[in-house]
Design a protein around this motif. Structure first.
Motif, PDB file in Angstrom:
ATOM      1  N   ALA A 146      64.967  65.041 -62.267  1.00 25.56           N
ATOM      2  CA  ALA A 146      64.505  63.720 -61.840  1.00 25.56           C
ATOM      3  C   ALA A 146      64.598  63.565 -60.327  1.00 25.56           C
ATOM      4  O   ALA A 146      63.692  63.007 -59.679  1.00 25.56           O
ATOM      5  N   THR A 147      65.699  64.083 -59.762  1.00 28.25           N
ATOM      6  CA  THR A 147      65.857  64.002 -58.305  1.00 28.25           C
ATOM      7  C   THR A 147      64.768  64.773 -57.591  1.00 28.25           C
ATOM      8  O   THR A 147      64.173  64.310 -56.596  1.00 28.25           O
ATOM      9  N   GLN A 148      64.445  65.964 -58.107  1.00 25.87           N
ATOM     10  CA  GLN A 148      63.399  66.804 -57.503  1.00 25.87           C
ATOM     11  C   GLN A 148      62.033  66.118 -57.591  1.00 25.87           C
ATOM     12  O   GLN A 148      61.270  66.100 -56.621  1.00 25.87           O
ATOM     13  N   PHE A 149      61.740  65.557 -58.760  1.00 20.95           N
ATOM     14  CA  PHE A 149      60.461  64.869 -58.932  1.00 20.95           C
ATOM     15  C   PHE A 149      60.366  63.647 -58.019  1.00 20.95           C
ATOM     16  O   PHE A 149      59.313  63.349 -57.454  1.00 20.95           O
ATOM     17  N   ASN A 150      61.481  62.917 -57.869  1.00 19.01           N
ATOM     18  CA  ASN A 150      61.480  61.736 -57.001  1.00 19.01           C
ATOM     19  C   ASN A 150      61.225  62.113 -55.547  1.00 19.01           C
ATOM     20  O   ASN A 150      60.488  61.427 -54.839  1.00 19.01           O
ATOM     21  N   ARG A 151      61.868  63.207 -55.118  1.00 17.59           N
ATOM     22  CA  ARG A 151      61.648  63.651 -53.735  1.00 17.59           C
ATOM     23  C   ARG A 151      60.183  64.022 -53.518  1.00 17.59           C
ATOM     24  O   ARG A 151      59.575  63.661 -52.512  1.00 17.59           O
ATOM     25  N   GLU A 152      59.629  64.797 -54.452  1.00 18.84           N
ATOM     26  CA  GLU A 152      58.227  65.218 -54.315  1.00 18.84           C
ATOM     27  C   GLU A 152      57.290  64.018 -54.376  1.00 18.84           C
ATOM     28  O   GLU A 152      56.302  63.940 -53.640  1.00 18.84           O
ATOM     29  N   LEU A 153      57.612  63.034 -55.252  1.00 15.78           N
ATOM     30  CA  LEU A 153      56.771  61.837 -55.355  1.00 15.78           C
ATOM     31  C   LEU A 153      56.776  61.065 -54.038  1.00 15.78           C
ATOM     32  O   LEU A 153      55.724  60.580 -53.594  1.00 15.78           O
ATOM     33  N   GLN A 154      57.947  60.976 -53.406  1.00 13.75           N
ATOM     34  CA  GLN A 154      58.015  60.283 -52.128  1.00 13.75           C
ATOM     35  C   GLN A 154      57.184  61.008 -51.066  1.00 13.75           C
ATOM     36  O   GLN A 154      56.457  60.386 -50.288  1.00 13.75           O
ATOM     37  N   ALA A 155      57.270  62.348 -51.063  1.00 11.63           N
ATOM     38  CA  ALA A 155      56.496  63.141 -50.101  1.00 11.63           C
ATOM     39  C   ALA A 155      54.996  62.990 -50.346  1.00 11.63           C
ATOM     40  O   ALA A 155      54.197  62.840 -49.407  1.00 11.63           O
ATOM     41  N   VAL A 156      54.615  63.037 -51.622  1.00  7.39           N
ATOM     42  CA  VAL A 156      53.195  62.882 -51.970  1.00  7.39           C
ATOM     43  C   VAL A 156      52.702  61.499 -51.575  1.00  7.39           C
ATOM     44  O   VAL A 156      51.596  61.338 -51.031  1.00  7.39           O
ATOM     45  N   THR A 157      53.513  60.461 -51.823  1.00  7.36           N
ATOM     46  CA  THR A 157      53.133  59.089 -51.471  1.00  7.36           C
ATOM     47  C   THR A 157      52.959  58.941 -49.961  1.00  7.36           C
ATOM     48  O   THR A 157      51.997  58.312 -49.490  1.00  7.36           O
ATOM     49  N   ASP A 158      53.879  59.546 -49.199  1.00  2.00           N
ATOM     50  CA  ASP A 158      53.765  59.504 -47.736  1.00  2.00           C
ATOM     51  C   ASP A 158      52.493  60.216 -47.271  1.00  2.00           C
ATOM     52  O   ASP A 158      51.767  59.716 -46.397  1.00  2.00           O
ATOM     53  N   ASP A 159      52.239  61.391 -47.853  1.00  2.00           N
ATOM     54  CA  ASP A 159      51.021  62.142 -47.487  1.00  2.00           C
ATOM     55  C   ASP A 159      49.768  61.358 -47.840  1.00  2.00           C
ATOM     56  O   ASP A 159      48.787  61.337 -47.087  1.00  2.00           O
ATOM     57  N   LEU A 160      49.795  60.695 -48.993  1.00  2.00           N
ATOM     58  CA  LEU A 160      48.635  59.922 -49.432  1.00  2.00           C
ATOM     59  C   LEU A 160      48.353  58.771 -48.473  1.00  2.00           C
ATOM     60  O   LEU A 160      47.191  58.508 -48.119  1.00  2.00           O
ATOM     61  N   GLU A 161      49.406  58.086 -48.023  1.00  2.00           N
ATOM     62  CA  GLU A 161      49.214  56.992 -47.073  1.00  2.00           C
ATOM     63  C   GLU A 161      48.658  57.514 -45.750  1.00  2.00           C
ATOM     64  O   GLU A 161      47.771  56.896 -45.147  1.00  2.00           O
TER      65      GLU A 161
END
Length: 648
Positions: free
Chosen positions: A618-633
């Motif tokens: 879950a921690t790994q997925f959360n980190r990647e989700l945050q990175a993906v969200t930042d990249d998307l913005e």
């Protein structure tokens, strides 16, 4: 004058109009455009009362007169051409008939004479003669029975009738199809001063550019009005589509974000009301329709002809006459491989005759016609459609050639020329004149000669088919010589201009705009029929179309060429910048789609209970989700910024 209010109309189970509205006022000049089958002819039928709307209302100003010219098939009977042109009302037709068939001293004759005078009959005949002359009728044609004319000339006679009548609202469906160049120029000038309102369907972009003050496009079952002529409409539509696409994508992202929140938290008691609020927010949105992607005009590479020799065709010391009328004396002409030559000049100058001499349709009366090595000649004229087998289907006709293409390829090309779905199984016997022209073009493009001679190839073609033809000829590797009155088509295809006047040939080593610079014509259309030009050309009657322009040593020309060269380089640079920006935009859009996809995958993983049972997942997925969200913005911001500064 004409009000179309909230009209809905379905035809054959398909909705053509849905709450469509339009206002046409006195003096308006309106071009009606839209793809084949959009409902242009149906709209005319609704205005004329030949069909009724399912919902809504169409109203005409009280006592307003309406005149309609169909695209094909107007009636003709025993009346003469002049009588048909003067037949502007049932009362006058009846009065004319009585005056011709009753004794002058009879009461019926006197009553008809009074009626004829009351309706202005005496002024009609001189006016009709002037208009008929403008449409290229000779005085000897005036007393010919209309039924003895060809279909095209019958249409001209009916056009003359409408212009004599001068209805307050003139409905024209492809009015230039049956006109030669000089008649078209005359007609265009006449309509410039026409006192009534005009609503016209036309594929001729130059005609629309010169005449209309607004374009009405049938799209998304609505009537969308654009102020200005055709060129202005194209610019406005492109801008509107870009804005709609940007707005649609932004809204879809917002909907996806709201939906994502709702899907994630609707099951949690503490967030359920917020999730429900997000769903209601989506429901309250006024949804933006996805823009309809523009159709590609040519979807594949056309077959190419075998390569010819460098010298393609030569005429040497050719004479040609029709009886006592000498068209050419001591004519010399040569075309080289890969040239794209348009023939221009006044009616009767010899353009079609030259094309027929080159095609071998007319035998050389004196002199030599010499084909180069490995040259295969193809001649396209309005009569080519007569060679189609009436018993074959459209698809069979397209594939009936020595080296037939596959059915898939044939159907793809037929689709580009508006033969879609079950249309390909129609027999050619039931096709209209325009459909036969399109089919003949398909056959020619699927098995092209390496010397292609075309006489008015765009007649009966709509805008989409003309663009398809331009796309096909853009790929064509052979030699092309053609005649056309379509300025847009000429500009898109011709690289060399050959002016013909009084049997003399003057070559211009440049495209149509270069020719316009040199001619004395007042407009791009008028330049097609001008008898003399500003360029003296070569002496005598010789034309090797590969030679340099004889006036190229003039100082003023060198300067204007330098200006054109600089302008051309600037246009190329701007076009390259635009292509680069469009590529960057497409790349960013692909990145956004990938990031949104990954964002969705990660969110789904985090919503699974088993994810939290795997140590650290879950921690790994959360980190990647945050990175993906930042990249998307970041990528979305770059995409929006690039869109705002995109080159027009």
């Amino acid at each position: 004058m004409l009000t179309i209010s909230q009209v809905t109309k379905a035809f054959a189970g398909r909705v053509l109009f849905e709450e469509a509205s339009l206002q046409v006022n006195r003096g308006d000049r309106v071009g009606l455009v839209g793809p084949n089958g959009a409902g242009k002819s149906t709209l005319f039928a609704l205005i004329l009362g030949e069909a009724s709307p399912d919902e809504g209302k169409i109203s005409l100003e009280k006592s307003a007169t309406v005149g309609f010219l169909p695209q094909e098939h107007a009636p003709a009977g025993d009346e003469t051409v002049l009588e048909l042109a003067c037949a502007v009302s049932p009362e006058l037709i009846k009065a004319q008939r009585i005056l011709k068939t009753t004794p002058e001293d009879s009461a019926e004759h006197h009553e008809a004479l009074h009626l004829f005078d009351e309706h202005g009959g005496w002024q009609l005949e001189p006016k009709a003669k002037r208009i008929l002359a403008g449409l290229a009728f000779r005085e000897s044609d005036f007393d010919r029975p209309a039924r003895t004319l060809s279909g095209g000339w019958v249409m001209r006679a009916h056009l003359a009738r409408l212009l004599v009548q001068e209805p307050e609202l003139l409905l024209l469906d492809e009015p230039t199809n049956h006109l030669d160049l000089e008649s078209l120029v005359w007609f265009q000038d006449y309509l410039t001063n026409y006192p009534g309102a005009i609503l016209m369907i036309s594929h001729d972009r130059e005609f629309l550019n010169q005449l209309v003050g607004s374009i009405v496009e049938i799209a998304h079952r609505r009537l969308n009005r654009y102020r200005g002529n055709w060129d202005s409409y194209v610019e406005q539509k492109a801008a509107r589509e870009e804005q709609q696409l940007a707005a649609y994508k932004n809204q879809q992202r917002e909907i996806a974000s709201l939906q994502q929140f709702a899907d994630r938290f609707r099951a949690k008691a503490s967030k359920a009301s917020q999730a429900q609020s997000k769903l209601k927010q989506i429901d309250r949105m006024e949804k933006i329709e996805a823009p309809v992607a523009r159709e590609k005009t040519v979807h594949f590479r056309f077959p190419q002809p075998p390569r010819s020799g460098h010298r393609v065709i030569t005429l040497k010391n050719v004479d040609h006459a029709y009886g006592d009328l000498v068209v050419y004396r001591d004519l010399n002409f040569e075309a080289e491989r890969g040239q794209r030559i348009v023939l221009v000049g006044p009616n009767g100058a010899g353009k079609s005759t030259l094309l027929k001499l080159l095609a071998g349709v007319l035998p050389v009366q004196s002199g030599v016609r010499d084909l180069g090595h490995n040259v295969k000649v193809g001649y396209f004229s309005q009569y080519r459609v007569d060679m189609l087998d009436p018993m074959q289907t459209v698809l069979e006709t397209a594939r009936d050639m020595p080296n037939p293409v596959s059915e898939q390829v044939a159907r793809t090309v037929l689709g580009s020329f508006l033969f879609r779905g079950d249309d390909v199984f129609k027999t050619t016997a039931v096709l209209s004149g325009g459909e036969k022209t399109r089919l003949a073009l398909v056959r020619l493009l699927l098995d092209p000669p390496n010397l292609l001679l075309m006489d008015e190839p765009t007649t009966h073609l709509d805008v989409g088919s003309i663009d398809a033809l331009i796309g096909a000829l853009g790929q064509y590797e052979g030699t092309l010589i053609f005649i056309s009155h379509d300025v847009y088509f000429i500009r898109a295809v011709a690289k060399t201009v050959l002016h013909i006047s009084a049997g003399k040939l003057t070559p211009y080593a440049g495209d149509y705009d270069y020719y316009l610079d040199k001619s004395r014509a007042t407009s791009a259309r008028a330049a097609l029929t001008v008898a003399g030009t500003g360029d003296p050309g070569r002496n005598g009657n010789a034309a090797k179309t590969g030679i340099a322009d004889p006036s190229s040593n003039k100082p003023g020309l060198r300067e204007s060429r330098e200006e054109r060269r600089v302008a051309s380089e600037q246009r190329k640079a701007e076009a390259k910048l635009k292509r680069d920006q469009e590529k960057k935009i497409r790349d960013l859009e692909m990145q956004i789609l990938k990031l949104e996809g990954r964002q969705k995958e990660l969110t789904e993983e985090l919503e699974k209970p088993e994810t939290y049972e795997r140590g650290g997942a879950a921690t790994q997925f959360n980190r990647e989700l945050q990175a993906v969200t930042d990249d998307l913005e970041r990528v979305t911001a770059d995409w929006e910024k690039l869109g705002e500064h995109q080159v027009a």
